[in-house]
Scaffold this motif. Structure first.
Motif, PDB file in Angstrom:
ATOM      1  N   HIS A 242      -8.906  -0.086  -4.905  1.00  0.00           N
ATOM      2  CA  HIS A 242      -9.489   1.007  -4.127  1.00  0.00           C
ATOM      3  C   HIS A 242     -10.914   0.671  -3.727  1.00  0.00           C
TER       4      HIS A 242
ATOM      5  N   GLY B 222      -4.539   2.818   5.585  1.00  0.00           N
ATOM      6  CA  GLY B 222      -4.484   2.163   4.283  1.00  0.00           C
ATOM      7  C   GLY B 222      -3.292   1.231   4.237  1.00  0.00           C
TER       8      GLY B 222
ATOM      9  N   GLY C 250      -2.818  -1.744   3.392  1.00  0.00           N
ATOM     10  CA  GLY C 250      -2.659  -2.732   2.329  1.00  0.00           C
ATOM     11  C   GLY C 250      -2.459  -4.123   2.886  1.00  0.00           C
TER      12      GLY C 250
ATOM     13  N   GLU D 299      -7.389  -0.658   7.323  1.00  0.00           N
ATOM     14  CA  GLU D 299      -7.598  -0.974   5.911  1.00  0.00           C
ATOM     15  C   GLU D 299      -9.095  -1.106   5.662  1.00  0.00           C
TER      16      GLU D 299
ATOM     17  N   ARG E 185     -10.628  -2.275   2.812  1.00  0.00           N
ATOM     18  CA  ARG E 185     -11.037  -3.390   1.965  1.00  0.00           C
ATOM     19  C   ARG E 185     -11.149  -4.682   2.773  1.00  0.00           C
TER      20      ARG E 185
ATOM     21  N   SER F 187      -7.950  -6.651   4.504  1.00  0.00           N
ATOM     22  CA  SER F 187      -7.823  -6.614   5.969  1.00  0.00           C
ATOM     23  C   SER F 187      -7.873  -8.024   6.547  1.00  0.00           C
TER      24      SER F 187
ATOM     25  N   ASN G 277     -12.886   2.740   8.242  1.00  0.00           N
ATOM     26  CA  ASN G 277     -12.830   3.876   7.337  1.00  0.00           C
ATOM     27  C   ASN G 277     -12.189   5.032   8.091  1.00  0.00           C
TER      28      ASN G 277
END
Length: 203
Positions: A16, A62, A64, A85, A87, A91, A118
């Motif tokens: 997360h 999200g 993943g 994504e 992260r 990404s 975001n």
């Protein structure tokens, strides 16, 4: 010539990322300013008018490691699908994965892309009002109940009855093709799904 696929072990990151933390993102001022041709060049290479006609019809918030994007791509080859994504490394992996898939299979996977962003802050910068259904999928019952409660109470959304989802090709894949979905299956857990549609404006 064979094309090597990116290896997840080089892109591992915490599960997360705090969406309220300060991050540096690039995003358009409004959806009309977004240049989708950078992500989907094959869809915008012929005529300038295509840029106005084509729009993202699926967004995996999200996303993943991109399992759902890759799964849906051949099912909806003429529709644009975007993964968001937050992260960095994850990404990066999805973007490298898509590049490798496109190189390995000419003409395929041109309709999927991934952006690091975001969604809690910038979703309205990318998408216009009323673009598509909302699918929620989680293995945490409390999160599922929270999402169902808030979508159900929102005046702009209504839940799609299960009877209308019997032949939905996406529902059957949500819990099987993603990294988290496979983990839940291995551990004997359960995925909680719900689908909502936007209520048409009354005015």
């Amino acid at each position: 010539m064979s094309v090597s696929m990116p290896q997840k072990r080089y892109y591992r990151q915490r599960a997360h990322s705090n969406p309220m933390a300060d991050h540096t993102f690039e995003y358009p001022v409004c959806p009309e300013d977004m240049d989708w041709s950078q992500l989907y060049p094959e869809f915008f290479s012929d005529h300038q008018s295509t840029k106005k006609a084509a729009q993202v019809e699926f967004a995996d918030i999200g996303c993943g490691y991109g399992g759902l994007l890759v799964e849906l791509s051949p099912l909806f080859p003429n529709q644009l699908i975007l993964g968001l994504e937050i992260r960095v490394k994850v990404s990066d992996y999805v973007q490298d994965r898509i590049r490798s898939l496109r190189a390995a299979e000419t003409g395929s996977y041109q309709n999927i892309a991934c952006l690091r962003s975001n969604a809690m802050k910038y979703l309205p910068n990318f998408f216009s009002k009323g673009q598509g259904l909302v699918y929620t999928n989680t293995d945490v019952e409390e999160v599922h109940l929270w999402m169902v409660k808030h979508f159900s109470e929102h005046l702009l959304f209504t839940r799609v009855p299960d009877a209308e989802l019997v032949d939905d090709v996406i529902i059957s894949r949500l819990g099987t093709c993603t990294e988290e979905g496979k983990k839940v299956q291995r551990n004997g857990g359960k995925n909680y799904l719900a689908v909502f549609r936007r209520v048409e404006d009354q005015n």
